[in-house]
Scaffold this motif. Sequence first.
Motif, mmCIF file in Angstrom:
data_model
loop_
_atom_site.group_PDB
_atom_site.id
_atom_site.type_symbol
_atom_site.label_atom_id
_atom_site.label_comp_id
_atom_site.label_asym_id
_atom_site.label_seq_id
_atom_site.Cartn_x
_atom_site.Cartn_y
_atom_site.Cartn_z
ATOM 1 N N PHE A 182 0.842 -1.189 0.000
ATOM 2 C CA PHE A 182 0.000 0.000 0.000
ATOM 3 C C PHE A 182 0.880 1.243 0.000
ATOM 4 C CE2 PHE A 182 -3.171 -2.626 2.596
ATOM 5 C CZ PHE A 182 -3.958 -2.918 1.491
ATOM 6 N N VAL A 183 0.365 2.304 -0.599
ATOM 7 C CA VAL A 183 0.977 3.620 -0.447
ATOM 8 C C VAL A 183 -0.117 4.586 -0.029
ATOM 9 C CG1 VAL A 183 2.802 3.246 -2.141
ATOM 10 C CG2 VAL A 183 0.628 4.215 -2.886
ATOM 11 N N VAL A 184 0.272 5.656 0.644
ATOM 12 C CA VAL A 184 -0.676 6.691 1.067
ATOM 13 C C VAL A 184 -0.347 7.976 0.329
ATOM 14 C CG1 VAL A 184 -1.607 8.016 2.981
ATOM 15 C CG2 VAL A 184 -0.895 5.650 3.360
ATOM 16 N N ASP A 185 -1.322 8.474 -0.406
ATOM 17 C CA ASP A 185 -1.201 9.762 -1.075
ATOM 18 C C ASP A 185 -1.871 10.794 -0.163
ATOM 19 O OD1 ASP A 185 -1.263 12.004 -2.664
ATOM 20 O OD2 ASP A 185 -2.241 11.041 -4.373
ATOM 21 N N MET A 186 -1.078 11.641 0.464
ATOM 22 C CA MET A 186 -1.615 12.594 1.429
ATOM 23 C C MET A 186 -2.578 13.597 0.783
ATOM 24 S SD MET A 186 -0.611 11.738 4.387
ATOM 25 C CE MET A 186 0.463 10.390 4.929
ATOM 26 N N ARG A 187 -2.490 13.751 -0.535
ATOM 27 C CA ARG A 187 -3.439 14.621 -1.217
ATOM 28 C C ARG A 187 -4.863 14.090 -1.079
ATOM 29 N NH1 ARG A 187 -0.914 14.611 -7.112
ATOM 30 N NH2 ARG A 187 -0.980 12.397 -6.565
ATOM 31 N N GLY A 188 -4.987 12.779 -0.924
ATOM 32 C CA GLY A 188 -6.303 12.173 -0.789
ATOM 33 C C GLY A 188 -7.050 12.652 0.442
ATOM 34 N N LEU A 189 -6.330 12.944 1.510
ATOM 35 C CA LEU A 189 -6.961 13.469 2.726
ATOM 36 C C LEU A 189 -7.600 14.822 2.448
ATOM 37 C CD1 LEU A 189 -4.075 12.533 5.171
ATOM 38 C CD2 LEU A 189 -6.302 11.406 5.038
#
Length: 280
Positions: A182-189
């Motif tokens: 998994f990766v987390v794209d902080m833009r998604g928040l």
Amino acid sequence: MINKLEKTREIKVKDFTIGGKQRFTLIAGPCAIESEEMSLEVAKKIKDICDKLEINYIFKSSFDKANRSSIHSYRGVGMEEGLRILEKVKNEIGVPVITDVHEAWQCEKVAKVVDMLQIPAFLCRQTDLIIAAGKTGLPVNVKKGQFLAPWDMKNVVTKMAEIGNPNVLLCERGNVFGYNNFVVDMRGLLEMRKFGVPVVFDATHSVQIPGGLSSCSDGNREYVFPLLKAALSVGVDAIFAEVHPNPDTAPCDGPNMLYLDDLEEVLKVAIKLDDIAKEL
């Protein structure tokens, strides 16, 4: 250009609210309910820490972990026993409680005990489940599917609104990136925050390696704290973290859970970043 963090809708949970530009709420506890004794112990210790640091706290643990790598994986204590334990935690420790629901028929029964329902990420597009959860009138924390773009979660908000329950929270837990990662794209928040609803960051499932140990999931606990700090810097309304006295002996999700003894120091840093992001 510097963008100021916009307020989100405030959602009432028991005697406090989540959202607006308040300090983040902590949603935390063991992945699955293992016993009454451990649930009470963990809830009490986390509540004491949160009271000391002035953080609103919701106890989380699952009576059933239906999405397992193997048919032999530990799933929990079952609905009847799980709800009994959650109710005891709620009454004896004095904290609101949240747990997962996997099927529409479970919602009404579970809602009689808990203060918030949670929809697992793989089920976030299950319309019947969303509707059944929404019809209970409780706040619903919906985890974004690992396969969805953040803007696709607008449909979840719409489904809840159309049945008359605007009390939805959207939870980021990372996106599939290749195999077993998994990766987390902080833009998604920030994208999900545009819908005006509280946004939650799941700091522990975001470092999960699904199926990484063949018959069960692996994880990278070392990345929990850095990702949590990044999410708080962007601005979130709640932090979701699975916490255990000894994660290495936990029957599920051990490799990505936080040690209970580390939690206070983690939260002290979290408060500083949250204050900066929200200009508190």
